[in-house]
Design a protein around this motif. Structure first.
Motif, PDB file in Angstrom:
ATOM      1  N   HIS A 101       0.763  -1.232  -0.150  1.00 11.56           N
ATOM      2  CA  HIS A 101      -0.019  -0.099   0.006  1.00 11.56           C
ATOM      3  C   HIS A 101       0.786   1.446   0.081  1.00 11.56           C
ATOM      4  O   HIS A 101       0.514   2.140  -0.733  1.00 11.56           O
ATOM      5  N   ASP A 158      -6.465   7.294  -0.030  1.00 11.51           N
ATOM      6  CA  ASP A 158      -6.375   5.916  -0.862  1.00 11.51           C
ATOM      7  C   ASP A 158      -7.084   5.819  -1.951  1.00 11.51           C
ATOM      8  O   ASP A 158      -8.333   6.348  -2.138  1.00 11.51           O
ATOM      9  N   HIS A 198       1.039   4.621  -2.346  1.00 11.16           N
ATOM     10  CA  HIS A 198       1.367   6.255  -1.983  1.00 11.16           C
ATOM     11  C   HIS A 198       2.644   6.956  -2.575  1.00 11.16           C
ATOM     12  O   HIS A 198       2.530   7.768  -3.065  1.00 11.16           O
TER      13      HIS A 198
HETATM   14 ZN    ZN Z   1      -3.148   4.952   2.659  1.00 13.39          ZN
END
Ligand code: ZN
Ligand code: KG4
Length: 357
Positions: free
Chosen positions: A111, A318, A115
């Motif tokens: 994840h 996100d 980013h």
């Molecule tokens: Zn995040």
């Protein structure tokens, strides 16, 4: 090459299509914010169930948006971790089942790598090497990034992440969940001198940070204000507290960013993660300059400019686009077997294989 990206690590379901030639051609997002708001925070079980409900319709909308069909997908990338176990499993099972049915590879994505690479989705892209400031609800880290997959941790928060501190402080002030963005809006209305909060670890001579003490300082101030105002916080005072809290966080992040750039000698800073949407952080880091150390007998050094990159606002929090993109970058090293598992805890520096691109 067309990669479908699936994000489901917390309270946003994101599905996106990244085409190696044409870039991002589909991007769908559903945020569960309203669903969790009445509980004052993310309820993991509700998050998992909602991801399951949303994944198929979002994929179909994404394909329709891009004018593609399932048959056009070359690989399926998904967030393997870190995040909430159940939420990750929803995305992982969906991505693996879909890839299996299409007979295409599945690509597990970190994840935070998503980013970290999201500023590369902008028209103006940073070049390697750069210092990355990952600043989200779960992490506050400085990374030296020398290429895709080549990440060295320079320092991080020893307790709360900056986004977590924003959210907890917002809660203390009675703002609705998730309060980080709301707090930063109210900070615009606050006066700069009404309150002053500590800048934890500002002079620690390293890149470690701490934000939990700051939150406690706000708590003490809030208790005093309430005691003086029959249990309530007058709006102007609340705005002043928001301003002072935000100033303290931004000061710490700015000073540490400056140190990270000085230590590495890099002159490019990339800011990623939800707190990267913060206006004050953008404004302050945007003006960042580095003063090289003075050398005896040489002319006084001039401040050096730093190039600072933020992801487009839509990719700060996100989303599936960053996962589709990071998956595309990783494709050459995709593990097509044994990737069904998820990694709720997974340091970014534990990515060992570097894609060969
Ligand atoms: Zn995040
Ligand atoms: O990256 P992200 O969407 O999720 C995680 O991976 O954690 O970041 C969410 C965090 C939350 O803590 C939220 O309050 C914070 O980013 N955030 C902000 C702003 N917008 C979102 N914090 C400060 N100012 C903002 N404008």
């Amino acid at each position: 090459m067309l990669v479908l990206g699936i994000e489901s690590s917390c309270d946003e379901t994101g599905v996106a299509l990244y085409d190696l030639e044409h870039g991002l051609i589909g991007n769908q997002l559903h945020t569960q914010m309203a669903m969790h708001a009445e509980y004052g925070g993310v309820v993991p079980e509700l998050a998992s169930r909602d991801h399951i409900r949303r994944l198929v319709p979002l994929t179909e909308s994404c394909l329709a948006e891009a004018g593609k069909t399932y048959a056009d997908i070359d690989a399926v990338a998904f967030t393997q971790g870190p995040g909430l176990g159940g939420a990750l499993l929803a995305g992982s099972s969906y991505a693996n089942a879909l890839a299996f049915s299409l007979d295409k590879p599945v690509i597990p994505v970190h994840h935070l790598e998503g980013h970290l690479l999201s500023p590369l989705l902008a028209d103006e892209k940073p070049e390697f090497p750069f210092v990355a400031l990952l600043v989200s609800g779960g992490h506050t880290q400085f990374m030296a990034v020398r290429g895709i997959g080549d990440y060295t941790l320079l320092g991080e928060s020893v307790d709360d992440a900056a986004g977590e501190a924003f959210d907890k402080t917002a809660k203390l002030l009675g703002l609705p969940y998730p309060g980080g963005a709301k707090l930063s809006e109210l900070a615009k209305l606050g006066s700069p001198d009404a309150f002053s909060f500590p800048r934890p670890m500002l002079h620690s001579h390293d890149l470690q940070m701490s934000f939990s003490g700051l939150k406690t300082a706000v708590l003490t101030a809030v208790e005093k204000v309430r005691a003086e105002n029959n249990g309530s916080i007058p709006e102007p005072t609340r705005n002043d507290i928001c301003r002072a809290f935000q100033d303290a966080v931004v000061d710490v992040l700015t000073a540490k960013a400056q140190k990270a750039l000085s230590d590495t000698g890099f002159r490019t800073l990339v800011v990623a993660g939800g707190v990267g949407a913060n206006w004050k952080l953008r404004e302050t880091l945007g003006r960042l300059k580095i003063l090289p150390p003075a050398v005896k007998g040489r002319p006084k050094p001039q401040p050096e400019a730093v190039r600072v990159f933020f992801p487009p606002m839509a990719y700060c929090t996100d989303n599936g686009a960053m996962i589709a993109f990071a998956g595309t970058m990783r494709l050459k090293h995709a593990q097509t077997a044994g990737s069904f598992n998820v990694k709720p805890r997974w340091p970014l520096t534990d990515i060992v294989d570097k894609p060969n691109i």
